[in-house]
Design a protein around this motif. Structure first.
Motif, PDB file in Angstrom:
ATOM      1  N   HIS A  86      60.606  12.710-101.073  1.00 40.56           N
ATOM      2  CA  HIS A  86      61.745  12.934-101.967  1.00 40.56           C
ATOM      3  C   HIS A  86      62.899  13.576-101.208  1.00 40.56           C
ATOM      4  CE1 HIS A  86      59.188  12.381-105.645  1.00 40.56           C
ATOM      5  NE2 HIS A  86      58.250  12.769-104.793  1.00 40.56           N
ATOM      6  N   ASP A  87      64.106  13.064-101.417  1.00 45.14           N
ATOM      7  CA  ASP A  87      65.282  13.672-100.811  1.00 45.14           C
ATOM      8  C   ASP A  87      65.563  15.054-101.384  1.00 45.14           C
ATOM      9  OD1 ASP A  87      65.589  11.417 -99.324  1.00 45.14           O
ATOM     10  OD2 ASP A  87      67.502  10.785-100.204  1.00 45.14           O
ATOM     11  N   ASP A  88      65.136  15.278-102.630  1.00 43.56           N
ATOM     12  CA  ASP A  88      65.385  16.555-103.300  1.00 43.56           C
ATOM     13  C   ASP A  88      64.097  17.366-103.384  1.00 43.56           C
ATOM     14  OD1 ASP A  88      68.018  15.803-103.747  1.00 43.56           O
ATOM     15  OD2 ASP A  88      67.532  14.859-105.664  1.00 43.56           O
ATOM     16  N   PRO A  89      64.193  18.691-103.483  1.00 40.25           N
ATOM     17  CA  PRO A  89      62.984  19.512-103.667  1.00 40.25           C
ATOM     18  C   PRO A  89      62.375  19.302-105.043  1.00 40.25           C
ATOM     19  CG  PRO A  89      64.965  20.875-103.808  1.00 40.25           C
ATOM     20  CD  PRO A  89      65.415  19.499-103.379  1.00 40.25           C
ATOM     21  N   ASN A  90      61.160  19.808-105.212  1.00 41.60           N
ATOM     22  CA  ASN A  90      60.446  19.791-106.497  1.00 41.60           C
ATOM     23  C   ASN A  90      60.189  18.386-107.012  1.00 41.60           C
ATOM     24  OD1 ASN A  90      60.416  22.707-106.732  1.00 41.60           O
ATOM     25  ND2 ASN A  90      62.613  22.539-107.153  1.00 41.60           N
ATOM     26  N   TYR A  91      60.049  17.427-106.100  1.00 43.56           N
ATOM     27  CA  TYR A  91      59.663  16.048-106.433  1.00 43.56           C
ATOM     28  C   TYR A  91      60.674  15.359-107.334  1.00 43.56           C
ATOM     29  CZ  TYR A  91      55.555  18.939-105.523  1.00 43.56           C
ATOM     30  OH  TYR A  91      54.704  19.883-105.031  1.00 43.56           O
ATOM     31  N   SER A  92      61.908  15.797-107.291  1.00 38.91           N
ATOM     32  CA  SER A  92      62.936  15.197-108.130  1.00 38.91           C
ATOM     33  C   SER A  92      63.149  13.737-107.741  1.00 38.91           C
ATOM     34  CB  SER A  92      64.253  15.963-107.982  1.00 38.91           C
ATOM     35  OG  SER A  92      65.306  15.276-108.622  1.00 38.91           O
ATOM     36  N   ARG A  93      63.389  12.893-108.752  1.00 37.71           N
ATOM     37  CA  ARG A  93      63.671  11.477-108.521  1.00 37.71           C
ATOM     38  C   ARG A  93      65.163  11.179-108.620  1.00 37.71           C
ATOM     39  NH1 ARG A  93      58.915   9.929-112.753  1.00 37.71           N
ATOM     40  NH2 ARG A  93      57.120  10.091-111.352  1.00 37.71           N
ATOM     41  N   THR A  94      65.976  12.230-108.751  1.00 32.56           N
ATOM     42  CA  THR A  94      67.412  12.030-108.869  1.00 32.56           C
ATOM     43  C   THR A  94      67.985  11.464-107.580  1.00 32.56           C
ATOM     44  OG1 THR A  94      67.552  13.870-110.428  1.00 32.56           O
ATOM     45  CG2 THR A  94      69.601  13.150-109.391  1.00 32.56           C
ATOM     46  N   GLY A  95      67.569  12.018-106.463  1.00 37.92           N
ATOM     47  CA  GLY A  95      67.981  11.505-105.166  1.00 37.92           C
ATOM     48  C   GLY A  95      67.099  10.361-104.714  1.00 37.92           C
ATOM     49  N   GLY A  96      67.171  10.026-103.447  1.00 33.77           N
ATOM     50  CA  GLY A  96      66.348   8.939-102.926  1.00 33.77           C
ATOM     51  C   GLY A  96      64.883   9.322-102.812  1.00 33.77           C
ATOM     52  N   VAL A  97      64.026   8.323-102.924  1.00 30.82           N
ATOM     53  CA  VAL A  97      62.592   8.504-102.731  1.00 30.82           C
ATOM     54  C   VAL A  97      62.086   7.361-101.869  1.00 30.82           C
ATOM     55  CG1 VAL A  97      60.332   8.797-103.804  1.00 30.82           C
ATOM     56  CG2 VAL A  97      62.387   9.557-105.020  1.00 30.82           C
ATOM     57  N   THR A  98      61.346   7.685-100.822  1.00 28.53           N
ATOM     58  CA  THR A  98      60.744   6.679 -99.953  1.00 28.53           C
ATOM     59  C   THR A  98      59.236   6.739-100.106  1.00 28.53           C
ATOM     60  OG1 THR A  98      62.537   6.931 -98.347  1.00 28.53           O
ATOM     61  CG2 THR A  98      60.530   5.845 -97.577  1.00 28.53           C
ATOM     62  N   SER A  99      58.584   5.584-100.225  1.00 24.64           N
ATOM     63  CA  SER A  99      57.122   5.559-100.373  1.00 24.64           C
ATOM     64  C   SER A  99      56.468   5.107 -99.078  1.00 24.64           C
ATOM     65  CB  SER A  99      56.717   4.616-101.510  1.00 24.64           C
ATOM     66  OG  SER A  99      56.938   3.271-101.150  1.00 24.64           O
ATOM     67  N   TRP A 100      55.317   5.724 -98.786  1.00 28.61           N
ATOM     68  CA  TRP A 100      54.500   5.305 -97.636  1.00 28.61           C
ATOM     69  C   TRP A 100      53.095   5.001 -98.133  1.00 28.61           C
ATOM     70  CZ3 TRP A 100      55.454   4.415 -92.474  1.00 28.61           C
ATOM     71  CH2 TRP A 100      56.773   4.589 -92.084  1.00 28.61           C
ATOM     72  N   ALA A 101      52.643   3.786 -97.853  1.00 30.69           N
ATOM     73  CA  ALA A 101      51.337   3.335 -98.322  1.00 30.69           C
ATOM     74  C   ALA A 101      50.213   4.098 -97.621  1.00 30.69           C
ATOM     75  CB  ALA A 101      51.184   1.838 -98.072  1.00 30.69           C
ATOM     76  N   PRO A 102      49.071   4.209 -98.281  1.00 32.31           N
ATOM     77  CA  PRO A 102      47.924   4.853 -97.629  1.00 32.31           C
ATOM     78  C   PRO A 102      47.440   4.044 -96.437  1.00 32.31           C
ATOM     79  CG  PRO A 102      47.276   3.860 -99.724  1.00 32.31           C
ATOM     80  CD  PRO A 102      48.769   3.786 -99.653  1.00 32.31           C
ATOM     81  N   ASP A 103      47.145   4.724 -95.348  1.00 30.04           N
ATOM     82  CA  ASP A 103      46.647   4.086 -94.129  1.00 30.04           C
ATOM     83  C   ASP A 103      45.669   5.053 -93.456  1.00 30.04           C
ATOM     84  OD1 ASP A 103      46.301   2.414 -91.902  1.00 30.04           O
ATOM     85  OD2 ASP A 103      47.980   3.356 -90.844  1.00 30.04           O
ATOM     86  N   PRO A 104      44.442   5.168 -94.014  1.00 29.67           N
ATOM     87  CA  PRO A 104      43.487   6.132 -93.477  1.00 29.67           C
ATOM     88  C   PRO A 104      43.220   5.990 -91.983  1.00 29.67           C
ATOM     89  CG  PRO A 104      42.738   5.308 -95.598  1.00 29.67           C
ATOM     90  CD  PRO A 104      43.940   4.477 -95.218  1.00 29.67           C
ATOM     91  N   ALA A 105      43.340   4.759 -91.453  1.00 27.31           N
ATOM     92  CA  ALA A 105      43.091   4.556 -90.023  1.00 27.31           C
ATOM     93  C   ALA A 105      44.217   5.109 -89.161  1.00 27.31           C
ATOM     94  CB  ALA A 105      42.898   3.069 -89.742  1.00 27.31           C
ATOM     95  N   GLY A 106      45.387   5.312 -89.738  1.00 23.24           N
ATOM     96  CA  GLY A 106      46.512   5.852 -88.990  1.00 23.24           C
ATOM     97  C   GLY A 106      47.113   4.890 -87.996  1.00 23.24           C
ATOM     98  N   THR A 107      47.014   3.595 -88.264  1.00 21.40           N
ATOM     99  CA  THR A 107      47.530   2.587 -87.328  1.00 21.40           C
ATOM    100  C   THR A 107      48.975   2.209 -87.605  1.00 21.40           C
ATOM    101  OG1 THR A 107      46.661   0.823 -88.731  1.00 21.40           O
ATOM    102  CG2 THR A 107      45.238   1.615 -86.958  1.00 21.40           C
ATOM    103  N   GLU A 108      49.481   2.538 -88.794  1.00 25.83           N
ATOM    104  CA  GLU A 108      50.851   2.182 -89.152  1.00 25.83           C
ATOM    105  C   GLU A 108      51.694   3.448 -89.289  1.00 25.83           C
ATOM    106  OE1 GLU A 108      51.971  -0.879 -89.318  1.00 25.83           O
ATOM    107  OE2 GLU A 108      49.992  -1.704 -88.884  1.00 25.83           O
ATOM    108  N   TRP A 109      52.726   3.545 -88.496  1.00 27.99           N
ATOM    109  CA  TRP A 109      53.614   4.692 -88.607  1.00 27.99           C
ATOM    110  C   TRP A 109      55.034   4.236 -88.329  1.00 27.99           C
ATOM    111  CZ3 TRP A 109      56.644   6.644 -84.614  1.00 27.99           C
ATOM    112  CH2 TRP A 109      56.387   6.126 -83.334  1.00 27.99           C
ATOM    113  N   GLY A 110      55.958   5.079 -88.655  1.00 23.79           N
ATOM    114  CA  GLY A 110      57.348   4.703 -88.453  1.00 23.79           C
ATOM    115  C   GLY A 110      58.259   5.861 -88.755  1.00 23.79           C
ATOM    116  N   GLY A 111      59.503   5.561 -89.055  1.00 26.02           N
ATOM    117  CA  GLY A 111      60.502   6.596 -89.202  1.00 26.02           C
ATOM    118  C   GLY A 111      60.953   6.792 -90.627  1.00 26.02           C
ATOM    119  N   SER A 112      61.656   7.873 -90.862  1.00 25.29           N
ATOM    120  CA  SER A 112      62.227   8.180 -92.163  1.00 25.29           C
ATOM    121  C   SER A 112      63.556   8.889 -91.937  1.00 25.29           C
ATOM    122  CB  SER A 112      61.285   9.059 -92.965  1.00 25.29           C
ATOM    123  OG  SER A 112      61.847   9.406 -94.206  1.00 25.29           O
TER     124      SER A 112
END
Length: 406
Positions: A86-112
Motif C-alpha cells: 500500500h502506498d498509504d499507511p494502515n492498509y489504506s486503498r485510497t492511494g496505489g496498491v501493488t499485489s505480489w502473488a505467493p511464491d513459496p519457492a522464492g524464484t520470482e522477484w522484482g521491483g516496486s
C-alpha cells in the motif's frame, strides 16, 4: 488499482517461461545470493534495485514501516498469501496498491516503486483492492420466503466462491458471511435451488471433481450449511450440466436436471424429500450439449410451475422452456442474441420485489454497457411474469476475481 511496471515485467516473464531474474537484469551472483536469504514463509524487501544490502522481512501485516517507509526497491514474496503493498499507511486503498502473488519457492522477484508505506497479506488478489465478496442488494419480496432464499428473510440470496476455495453467503444487504472456510474448489459444480432434505429450507448440491460424487449440503435456515450427506455415489462427472430446478415432477418436491456429456440427453432426477434422488427419467432425447448455460429460474411465466432458461452456444440466443408435469414444454425465444457475453446466469427468484421471478447475470470481458464494461458487471433483468424479460439494469461492477456464483 495499480501494478508497477517491474511487476508487469515479472508477470510477463512468468507467462513466457522466463525467470524474472534474467528479465530484470538482476541475475548476478550477489543479487541471487541476497534474494535467497529471504526465509521461507516471509515477504522480504531491499532498498536496492538488485536485492542486495539490508533486508526487510515480515509474515504479518505491517500498518507502518518505520525506517523502511517509501524505500522498497526489490521484493520477493515467499508466503502462501498475496502481499498487498500500500502506498498509504494502515492498509489504506485510497492511494496505489501493488499485489505480489505467493511464491513459496522464492524464484520470482522484482521491483516496486519507492512508495510503499504498509504491507498486508490476503488469501486472494482481489482483496488487495476490494472485500473478499462483491456487494449484493435485493429487496424484500411480497411473497413468503422460498425459492432463492437461504435464510428465510424474503430476500433473494447469492452464494459466492472465491479463488481460495472459500464460500460466502450474500444476504442481499451488501454484507457477506463466510459459510465455507475452504475446500470448495474441489467441487466442479455447485447448484441450488430447492429443499431436498424435506425440512423446509433451501439446500445446496455440489459435485466432487475427483470422484464424481454428488453431495447434499442441507441449509440451516441462516445462510450457513449443515454437514454434507452423500446424494450420489459416483458417475456424476459424466454430466456436462447439473441444474437444481425446483419441482418439475409435480409431486411438491425439488428435482435435479442433468445433461449427459456423451449423448446430449436431458435427464430428470426426481427428489424424494429425504435427501436422495429417485430413478432418473429421460425428458430430452438429445441436442442439449448445444446449450452452454442452463438455469432453474423459478416460475417465469406465471403459471405456478418452475421454468428452465438456457443459452444456445452457437447463436447466443436465450430460450425459455416452460415447466409441465414431469416434462418441459416447447421452448420460447426470450433473447434473440448477444447473450454469449454473459459468464454466469443466476435464477434467484424475485429480486425486484414485484412478486415476479427475475434473471441475474454476470458478464465476460466482451461486455460493453452503459455504465459498466468488461468482466464482473452484474445485471438484473426483471421478469414480466409472462415469460419475457425487461431491459437490463447494471447494478454492480465488482463481481470479478472470484470463482463462481450460485
Amino acid at each position: 488499482m495499480r501494478v508497477s511496471l517491474l511487476r508487469r515485467l515479472a508477470t510477463l516473464a512468468t507467462t513466457l517461461g522466463l525467470t524474472s531474474l534474467g528479465l530484470l537484469g538482476a541475475a548476478t551472483t550477489p543479487a541471487q545470493a541476497a534474494i535467497s536469504d529471504c526465509p521461507a514463509g516471509y515477504f522480504c524487501a531491499w532498498k536496492t534495485d538488485n536485492g542486495t544490502g539490508a533486508m526487510f522481512k515480515t509474515n504479518t501485516n505491517k500498518a507502518t514501516l518505520g525506517t523502511w517507509d517509501n524505500t522498497f526497491q526489490s521484493v520477493v514474496n515467499r508466503t502462501s498469501k498475496y502481499a498487498c503493498l500500500h502506498d498509504d499507511p494502515n492498509y489504506s486503498r485510497t492511494g496505489g496498491v501493488t499485489s505480489w502473488a505467493p511464491d513459496p519457492a522464492g524464484t520470482e522477484w522484482g521491483g516496486s516503486q519507492r512508495t510503499v508505506s504498509s504491507v498486508s497479506f490476503v488469501a486472494t488478489e482481489r482483496e488487495c483492492w476490494f472485500p473478499a465478496y462483491p456487494e449484493w442488494y435485493s429487496s424484500t419480496t411480497p411473497q413468503a420466503a422460498g425459492f432463492g432464499d437461504l435464510n428465510a428473510d424474503r430476500k433473494a440470496d447469492v452464494l459466492v466462491r472465491d479463488k481460495a476455495g472459500r464460500l460466502w453467503f450474500l444476504r442481499g444487504d451488501g454484507t457477506g458471511q463466510l459459510v465455507g472456510s475452504g475446500g470448495w474448489n474441489a467441487m466442479n459444480a455447485l447448484v441450488r435451488h430447492g429443499d431436498f432434505s424435506g425440512d423446509g429450507r433451501e439446500d445446496v448440491i455440489a459435485r466432487e471433481a475427483s470422484t464424481g460424487k454428488l453431495w447434499l449440503y442441507p441449509g440451516a435456515g441462516t445462510g450457513s450449511l449443515g454437514a454434507r450427506k452423500l446424494m450420489g455415489n459416483g458417475g456424476w462427472n459424466a454430466m456436462s450440466r447439473i441444474v437444481a430446478y425446483g419441482d418439475l415432477s409435480g409431486d411438491g418436491r425439488s428435482d435435479v436436471l442433468a445433461v449427459e456429456k456423451a449423448t446430449g440427453k436431458l435427464w430428470l432426477y426426481p427428489g424424494t424429500g429425504s435427501g436422495t434422488l429417485g430413478a432418473r427419467r429421460l425428458i430430452g432425447n438429445g441436442g442439449w450439449n448445444a446449450m452452454n448455460a442452463l438455469v432453474g429460474a423459478g416460475d417465469m411465466n406465471g403459471d405456478g410451475r418452475a421454468d428452465l432458461i438456457v443459452r444456445e452456444a452457437s447463436t447466443g440466443k436465450l430460450w425459455l422452456y416452460p415447466g409441465r408435469a414431469g416434462a418441459l414444454g416447447s421452448r420460447v425465444l426470450i433473447g434473440s442474441g448477444g447473450w454469449n457475453v454473459m459468464d454466469t446466469f443466476l435464477g434467484l427468484g424475485d429480486v425486484g420485489s414485484d412478486g415476479r421471478a427475475d434473471l441475474v447475470t454476470i458478464t465476460k470481458s466482451s461486455y460493453v454497457g452503459e455504465s459498466c464494461r468488461g468482466v464482473g458487471c452484474q445485471l438484473v433483468y426483471q421478469g414480466r411474469g409472462n415469460g419475457t424479460l425487461g431491459s437490463r439494469v447494471e447494478t454492480a461492477n465488482d463481481w470479478f476475481g472470484l470463482n463462481g456464483f450460485f
